[in-house]
Design a protein around this motif. Structure first.
Motif: not given
Length: 381
Positions: A15-21, A229-238, A347-355
């Motif tokens: 959740q902290a990583l998602t908030r950071r993203l 989705q118009a108006g927002r970016l994804p909340d997942d680094p991948e 990309r670093r966030m995505a690697q940490q997210f997958r880990r």
């Protein structure tokens, strides 16, 4: 088994990583918007410079023989095309086009899978009845075609094929209109993408953990609307990485359409005598054709008409590419550098997210395993 203390707050870390993203997404949006703003400012001059080289350095006699009204009409048409394309170089418009490209890719992949299944399940003679048993040592020659179809071959090669020829390439080019064919649009993936993979997420990933198509380990298609989705970016680094890739594809498609439209106008205006098909432009952009040295935003292509003593035949056409535009404009290079830095961070966030996701899945599986092997409690009478 993993240390239980390492898995105490894995959901909280995710959740902290998602908030950071989520907090960094507005900055990414500003970087993309600034890049497109600078591109809209420099694109008219870059197109004029490319057309100037073609008209005065390559075909000076043809341009000099054109009537005044025809030359003015040519400049007006090119200016109108560039203005129309610039109005489409916004984040919102590119998101719409990126969603369209994603849907096209999904339809093509689905068609290729269906075609491959048909090839694999094809039976000679209409599949009527079972084949008669043959005596030992006999050889049966089947009538089924070999597995050499486009779905099988190009799917194995990463779908690097050039699209079919454009049937309407002789008409007046319009950057708003998409040609009947669309290439896969895939720009070369970042060479560092695979080299930075974490060793914790190698081939041990379970089949039930497969992500949607386009992400590492993906096996199934994902609806395009869920990502674009118009108006927002994804909340997942991948998915943010895929969003950035899709925006690059959409930008390349816009510039390719404008290049084709300008080439059509140069042909109609009498400056050039030939028109390269869109499929050829796509092949050059995909690196499938070797080109010769040419000025920025121009493509010099050798023609397969070798002569005994005559020089190599070649043709020159407008081909707008982000790399050429960035080389000619320092501000675009600065914006690109910021986008690359942001991409590295995501990309670093995505690697940490997958880990973290993998550790959480392992922890959950271990807990279930311990519950399953624990002997059932006997109630006291």
């Amino acid at each position: 088994m993993s240390d239980p203390s390492d898995s105490i707050d894995l959901p909280g870390q995710l959740q902290a990583l998602t908030r950071r993203l989520t907090q960094s997404n507005p900055e990414l949006y500003r970087h993309v918007a600034l890049y497109l703003q600078v591109l809209r400012q420099v694109l008219p001059q870059q197109v004029r410079q490319a057309c100037f080289h073609l008209a005065t350095q390559v075909h000076p006699l043809r341009y000099s023989e054109l009537p005044v009204e025809r030359r003015r009409l040519l400049h007006g048409q090119i200016q109108e095309l560039v203005g129309r394309c610039c109005s489409l170089l916004t984040v919102e418009q590119l998101v719409i086009l990126a969603a369209q490209i994603s849907r096209e890719r999904q339809r093509r992949d689905r068609h290729e899978r269906e075609q491959l299944l048909e090839e694999l399940t094809w039976e000679g003679d209409g599949g009527a009845g079972e084949p008669e048993p043959l005596p030992p040592g006999s050889v049966q020659i089947a009538f089924a075609p070999p597995l050499a179809g486009g779905s099988f071959l190009w799917g194995a090669l990463g779908r690097g094929e050039a699209p079919p020829p454009d049937r309407d390439e002789g008409r007046r080019g319009d950057p708003d209109d998409e040609p009947p064919q669309h290439r896969d649009g895939a720009q070369p993936e970042d060479p560092d993408e695979d080299s930075e993979e974490d060793p914790d997420e190698d081939s041990e990933a379970d089949s039930e953990d497969d992500a949607p198509d386009g992400t590492p380990g993906g096996s199934g298609p994902e609806p395009a609307d869920t990502l674009w989705q118009a108006g927002r970016l994804p909340d997942d680094p991948e998915r943010v990485l895929r969003w950035m890739d899709g925006m690059e594809l959409a930008l390349g498609r816009r510039l390719r359409n404008l290049s084709h439209a300008v080439n059509v106008e140069l042909l109609r205006g009498g400056v050039s005598r030939s028109l390269l098909p869109v499929s050829l432009l796509d092949a050059v952009l995909a690196g499938q054709l070797e080109t010769m040295a040419a000025p920025a935003n121009l493509m010099r292509l050798p023609l397969p008409f070798p002569g005994a003593r005559a020089p190599q035949a070649q043709t020159l056409a407008v081909l707008l590419r982000p790399t050429d535009l960035e080389l000619e404009e320092p501000r675009l290079r600065t914006c690109r550098r910021r986008l690359q830095q942001h991409r590295q961070e995501v990309r670093r966030m995505a690697q940490q997210f997958r880990r973290l996701q993998r550790r959480l899945r392992i922890h959950q599986a271990e807990q279930l395993w311990l519950q399953d092997i624990r002997p059932p409690s006997i109630p006291n009478d």
